[in-house]
Design a protein around this motif. Structure first.
Motif, PDB file in Angstrom:
ATOM      1  N   ALA A 219       4.557  11.469 -17.146  1.00  0.00           N
ATOM      2  CA  ALA A 219       3.960  12.696 -17.687  1.00  0.00           C
ATOM      3  C   ALA A 219       3.142  13.436 -16.644  1.00  0.00           C
ATOM      4  O   ALA A 219       3.078  14.667 -16.642  1.00  0.00           O
ATOM      5  N   ASN A 220       2.490  12.707 -15.746  1.00  0.00           N
ATOM      6  CA  ASN A 220       1.628  13.329 -14.738  1.00  0.00           C
ATOM      7  C   ASN A 220       2.006  12.826 -13.353  1.00  0.00           C
ATOM      8  O   ASN A 220       2.434  11.684 -13.178  1.00  0.00           O
ATOM      9  N   PHE A 221       1.841  13.708 -12.365  1.00  0.00           N
ATOM     10  CA  PHE A 221       2.181  13.362 -10.993  1.00  0.00           C
ATOM     11  C   PHE A 221       1.004  13.689 -10.084  1.00  0.00           C
ATOM     12  O   PHE A 221       0.340  14.710 -10.257  1.00  0.00           O
ATOM     13  N   SER A 222       0.767  12.815  -9.120  1.00  0.00           N
ATOM     14  CA  SER A 222      -0.227  13.135  -8.092  1.00  0.00           C
ATOM     15  C   SER A 222       0.479  13.881  -6.969  1.00  0.00           C
ATOM     16  O   SER A 222       1.630  13.592  -6.641  1.00  0.00           O
ATOM     17  N   SER A 223      -0.215  14.855  -6.396  1.00  0.00           N
ATOM     18  CA  SER A 223       0.409  15.642  -5.340  1.00  0.00           C
ATOM     19  C   SER A 223      -0.607  16.037  -4.286  1.00  0.00           C
ATOM     20  O   SER A 223      -1.676  16.578  -4.604  1.00  0.00           O
ATOM     21  N   SER A 224      -0.259  15.732  -3.039  1.00  0.00           N
ATOM     22  CA  SER A 224      -1.063  16.168  -1.901  1.00  0.00           C
ATOM     23  C   SER A 224      -0.525  17.470  -1.326  1.00  0.00           C
ATOM     24  O   SER A 224      -1.077  17.991  -0.355  1.00  0.00           O
ATOM     25  N   PHE A 225       0.541  17.973  -1.927  1.00  0.00           N
ATOM     26  CA  PHE A 225       1.211  19.160  -1.400  1.00  0.00           C
ATOM     27  C   PHE A 225       0.795  20.394  -2.192  1.00  0.00           C
ATOM     28  O   PHE A 225       0.672  20.357  -3.415  1.00  0.00           O
ATOM     29  N   ARG A 226       0.606  21.471  -1.465  1.00  0.00           N
ATOM     30  CA  ARG A 226       0.081  22.689  -2.074  1.00  0.00           C
ATOM     31  C   ARG A 226       1.192  23.539  -2.687  1.00  0.00           C
ATOM     32  O   ARG A 226       2.309  23.576  -2.185  1.00  0.00           O
ATOM     33  N   VAL A 227       0.839  24.202  -3.772  1.00  0.00           N
ATOM     34  CA  VAL A 227       1.699  25.209  -4.389  1.00  0.00           C
ATOM     35  C   VAL A 227       0.890  26.496  -4.472  1.00  0.00           C
ATOM     36  O   VAL A 227      -0.278  26.473  -4.883  1.00  0.00           O
ATOM     37  N   ARG A 228       1.484  27.592  -4.052  1.00  0.00           N
ATOM     38  CA  ARG A 228       0.775  28.868  -4.061  1.00  0.00           C
ATOM     39  C   ARG A 228       0.275  29.210  -5.464  1.00  0.00           C
ATOM     40  O   ARG A 228       0.969  28.982  -6.456  1.00  0.00           O
ATOM     41  N   GLU A 229      -0.932  29.752  -5.519  1.00  0.00           N
ATOM     42  CA  GLU A 229      -1.485  30.175  -6.800  1.00  0.00           C
ATOM     43  C   GLU A 229      -0.634  31.295  -7.398  1.00  0.00           C
ATOM     44  O   GLU A 229      -0.136  32.168  -6.684  1.00  0.00           O
ATOM     45  N   LEU A 230      -0.471  31.251  -8.700  1.00  0.00           N
ATOM     46  CA  LEU A 230       0.260  32.315  -9.374  1.00  0.00           C
ATOM     47  C   LEU A 230      -0.493  33.635  -9.245  1.00  0.00           C
ATOM     48  O   LEU A 230      -1.727  33.674  -9.328  1.00  0.00           O
TER      49      LEU A 230
END
Length: 364
Positions: A304-315
């Motif tokens: 259900a949840n994932f940890s992420s060190s990678f960035r995603v641009r803000e909407l």
């Protein structure tokens, strides 16, 4: 080599040693980078465990089959129904066996198109390609007979394939990032897996591949932020998804058509022609059966949840509204294009299905 490979490679059974008219060989996992990394709206999901690539439009052809099957099936049925209701064909002396055979053939043809439409919904739909960072493998669903194919990230040859597509909207040339599993000695292709949909910019496949390489072996801080993509499981975001799937970089991050005559003409012509086929494809992608994930990655793909060190641009504010179905000018544009497409689809039906209701043969 499977049929998918043959179709995608335009009949090639071996991967050429050099780039050419077929496409380009990209850097393998250990080569020095030649382009700046960028996601170019090719990544649907990114986290510490895996990347899910954007869909390669397998549902678009399903949507086309669904709509066209319904239109032709209904048109054929309408022809028969008009003769039955208005023409009284069942009471004619020559109905059996001469006319009965003709109408049976018409109904059979209509039934085939209805079956084509239903099958487009009921057939197993291919999920997007997944790259497991933990296992260093690409996972791709080929077809029910072959099932899931796992390709070693460190052993595949990335390529940028020239793709020429044809549809009711016309012809287009794009460039597809794909990975090829081949025999090292003979270069015979064992598997060919396209990762993302065709892009108009020839540089895009290499930029996405460099993004993947940095994701796999680089520092998350050095990787550019991935572009956010509309959710595929929320019908409210369908208009935003239509923009991204059909028009790509002709639409900016505020879902405005970019300046210029070509973007303006292309967006409105293609949108008016393809609206219902694509909307049907989106619906099918949500309701069609899908295969279970491979055992190797099933647990992490189902989490259900994932940890992420990678960035995603803000909407952007516009993207946030578009994904919620509340961006006014986007909704108005697609409602107009949808209305035009509705007329076009109805005319496809009307050309065949309506005239029998007004035929002189069915009067009196």
């Amino acid at each position: 080599m499977n049929k998918t490979t043959r179709d995608a490679q335009f009949g090639m059974t071996k991967l050429p040693l050099q780039s050419g008219g077929w496409g380009s060989l990209l850097n393998s996992a250990s080569d020095a980078p030649r382009a700046r990394p960028a996601s170019v709206k090719a990544i649907q999901t990114i986290n510490d465990s895996f990347i899910v690539f954007s869909s390669i439009n397998s549902s678009s052809s399903r949507g086309f089959a669904f709509v066209l099957g319904l239109v032709i099936g209904c048109a054929g049925s309408s022809m028969v129904l008009a003769d039955v209701v208005l023409g009284g064909v069942l009471s004619r002396e020559d109905f059996w066996p001469q006319l009965a055979g003709v109408y049976a053939i018409l109904l059979l043809i209509s039934g085939v198109f209805f079956a084509w439409s239903v099958t487009s919904v009921r057939r197993t739909l291919s999920p997007p390609v997944v790259l497991s960072r933990r296992l260093r493998k690409f996972y791709c669903w080929i077809e029910p007979k072959e099932g899931w194919v796992a390709l070693e990230y460190d052993k595949v040859q990335p390529v940028s394939m020239v793709s020429r597509s044809y549809s009711v909207a016309g012809a287009a040339t794009g460039y597809v990032l794909a990975v090829v599993d081949m025999d090292d000695s003979s270069r015979s292709i064992r598997s060919y897996v396209p990762l993302v949909q065709p892009h108009r910019d020839y540089r895009a496949p290499e930029m996405v591949w460099e993004f993947i390489r940095s994701y796999m072996d680089g520092d998350p801080e050095d990787l550019p932020a991935a572009d956010p993509m509309p959710p595929t499981d929320d019908a409210r975001a369908d208009f935003a998804l239509l923009d991204r799937r059909l028009f790509g970089d002709l639409i900016d991050d505020r879902h405005r058509v970019k300046p210029g005559m070509f973007p303006m003409v292309y967006v409105h012509v293609v949108g008016a022609l393809m609206y219902w086929f694509e909307r049907a494809g989106f619906w099918i992608s949500r309701v069609a059966p899908k295969p279970d994930w491979p055992q190797d990655i099933q647990a992490e793909m189902s989490a259900a949840n994932f940890s992420s060190s990678f960035r995603v641009r803000e909407l952007t504010d516009a993207e946030r509204l578009a994904y919620a179905g509340k961006l006014g000018y986007l909704n108005r544009r697609w409602l107009v294009l949808g209305a035009i497409c509705t007329v076009i689809v109805f005319m496809m039906f009307a050309v065949i299905g309506v005239p029998p209701w007004f035929s002189e043969l069915n009067r009196g």
